[in-house]
Design a protein around this motif. Structure first.
Motif, PDB file in Angstrom:
ATOM      1  N   VAL A  17      27.733  85.092  37.419  1.00  0.00           N
ATOM      2  CA  VAL A  17      27.075  85.627  36.235  1.00  0.00           C
ATOM      3  C   VAL A  17      25.579  85.380  36.403  1.00  0.00           C
ATOM      4  CG1 VAL A  17      26.902  85.552  33.719  1.00  0.00           C
ATOM      5  CG2 VAL A  17      29.096  85.082  34.830  1.00  0.00           C
ATOM      6  N   VAL A  18      24.804  86.461  36.360  1.00  0.00           N
ATOM      7  CA  VAL A  18      23.353  86.377  36.539  1.00  0.00           C
ATOM      8  C   VAL A  18      22.690  86.669  35.197  1.00  0.00           C
ATOM      9  CG1 VAL A  18      21.359  87.324  37.735  1.00  0.00           C
ATOM     10  CG2 VAL A  18      23.539  87.138  38.932  1.00  0.00           C
ATOM     11  N   PHE A  19      21.888  85.742  34.698  1.00  0.00           N
ATOM     12  CA  PHE A  19      21.105  85.949  33.489  1.00  0.00           C
ATOM     13  C   PHE A  19      19.664  86.171  33.918  1.00  0.00           C
ATOM     14  CE2 PHE A  19      24.671  83.507  31.942  1.00  0.00           C
ATOM     15  CZ  PHE A  19      24.976  84.153  30.756  1.00  0.00           C
ATOM     16  N   ALA A  20      19.134  87.345  33.636  1.00  0.00           N
ATOM     17  CA  ALA A  20      17.754  87.643  34.011  1.00  0.00           C
ATOM     18  C   ALA A  20      17.213  88.714  33.078  1.00  0.00           C
ATOM     19  CB  ALA A  20      17.685  88.105  35.463  1.00  0.00           C
ATOM     20  N   GLY A  21      15.909  88.868  33.083  1.00  0.00           N
ATOM     21  CA  GLY A  21      15.269  89.842  32.223  1.00  0.00           C
ATOM     22  C   GLY A  21      14.645  90.995  32.967  1.00  0.00           C
ATOM     23  N   ARG A  22      14.872  91.059  34.248  1.00  0.00           N
ATOM     24  CA  ARG A  22      14.326  92.166  35.042  1.00  0.00           C
ATOM     25  C   ARG A  22      15.289  92.488  36.175  1.00  0.00           C
ATOM     26  NH1 ARG A  22       8.937  89.589  37.093  1.00  0.00           N
ATOM     27  NH2 ARG A  22       9.000  88.875  34.981  1.00  0.00           N
ATOM     28  N   PRO A  23      15.193  93.682  36.736  1.00  0.00           N
ATOM     29  CA  PRO A  23      16.091  94.041  37.844  1.00  0.00           C
ATOM     30  C   PRO A  23      15.870  93.140  39.055  1.00  0.00           C
ATOM     31  CG  PRO A  23      14.979  95.976  36.972  1.00  0.00           C
ATOM     32  CD  PRO A  23      14.331  94.782  36.342  1.00  0.00           C
ATOM     33  N   LEU A  37      28.652  89.796  37.303  1.00  0.00           N
ATOM     34  CA  LEU A  37      28.264  90.243  35.975  1.00  0.00           C
ATOM     35  C   LEU A  37      26.781  90.014  35.811  1.00  0.00           C
ATOM     36  CD1 LEU A  37      28.930  91.150  33.048  1.00  0.00           C
ATOM     37  CD2 LEU A  37      29.296  88.736  32.543  1.00  0.00           C
ATOM     38  N   TYR A  38      26.056  91.084  35.481  1.00  0.00           N
ATOM     39  CA  TYR A  38      24.618  90.970  35.244  1.00  0.00           C
ATOM     40  C   TYR A  38      24.403  91.023  33.746  1.00  0.00           C
ATOM     41  CZ  TYR A  38      19.652  91.420  35.958  1.00  0.00           C
ATOM     42  OH  TYR A  38      18.308  91.190  35.960  1.00  0.00           O
ATOM     43  N   ALA A  39      23.990  89.922  33.176  1.00  0.00           N
ATOM     44  CA  ALA A  39      23.765  89.829  31.735  1.00  0.00           C
ATOM     45  C   ALA A  39      22.271  89.769  31.482  1.00  0.00           C
ATOM     46  CB  ALA A  39      24.438  88.574  31.188  1.00  0.00           C
ATOM     47  N   TRP A  40      21.747  90.796  30.818  1.00  0.00           N
ATOM     48  CA  TRP A  40      20.320  90.789  30.497  1.00  0.00           C
ATOM     49  C   TRP A  40      20.017  89.606  29.610  1.00  0.00           C
ATOM     50  CZ3 TRP A  40      16.752  93.652  32.823  1.00  0.00           C
ATOM     51  CH2 TRP A  40      17.190  94.737  33.552  1.00  0.00           C
ATOM     52  N   HIS A  41      18.796  89.159  29.639  1.00  0.00           N
ATOM     53  CA  HIS A  41      18.359  87.975  28.901  1.00  0.00           C
ATOM     54  C   HIS A  41      18.761  88.098  27.439  1.00  0.00           C
ATOM     55  CE1 HIS A  41      15.807  84.946  27.103  1.00  0.00           C
ATOM     56  NE2 HIS A  41      15.681  84.431  28.308  1.00  0.00           N
ATOM     57  N   GLY A  42      19.545  87.173  26.967  1.00  0.00           N
ATOM     58  CA  GLY A  42      20.041  87.222  25.593  1.00  0.00           C
ATOM     59  C   GLY A  42      19.384  86.221  24.671  1.00  0.00           C
TER      60      GLY A  42
END
Length: 76
Positions: A17-23, A37-42
């Motif tokens: 699971v990757v949490f990040a705010g950019r591609p 799973l790519y989870a945008w910054h929450g």
């Protein structure tokens, strides 16, 4: 990456699971992971929310399964 390679070498199913705010370029991770799973910054509560949903904990309403609400962004 060394820690990730060591985990992949164990031969057990590996969910990343990757949490990040950019591609990001995740080619190496996707080759070694069984699921990615790519989870945008929450925000500050994002990781905790994903943890609760992924472990299928009972919902606060007393149901037997967790629900992960999702919203699609609206155009301006």
């Amino acid at each position: 990456m060394r820690l990730f390679a060591a985990l992949a070498a164990l031969g057990k199913p590996l969910v990343t699971v990757v949490f990040a705010g950019r591609p990001l370029s995740l080619a190496a991770l996707s080759k070694q992971s069984d699921a990615l799973l790519y989870a945008w910054h929450g925000g500050v509560g994002g990781p905790e929310g994903w943890r609760i949903c992924s472990l299928a904990r009972p919902s606060l309403r007393g149901g037997s399964r967790s629900r992960c609400p999702a919203m699609a962004p609206r155009p301006p």
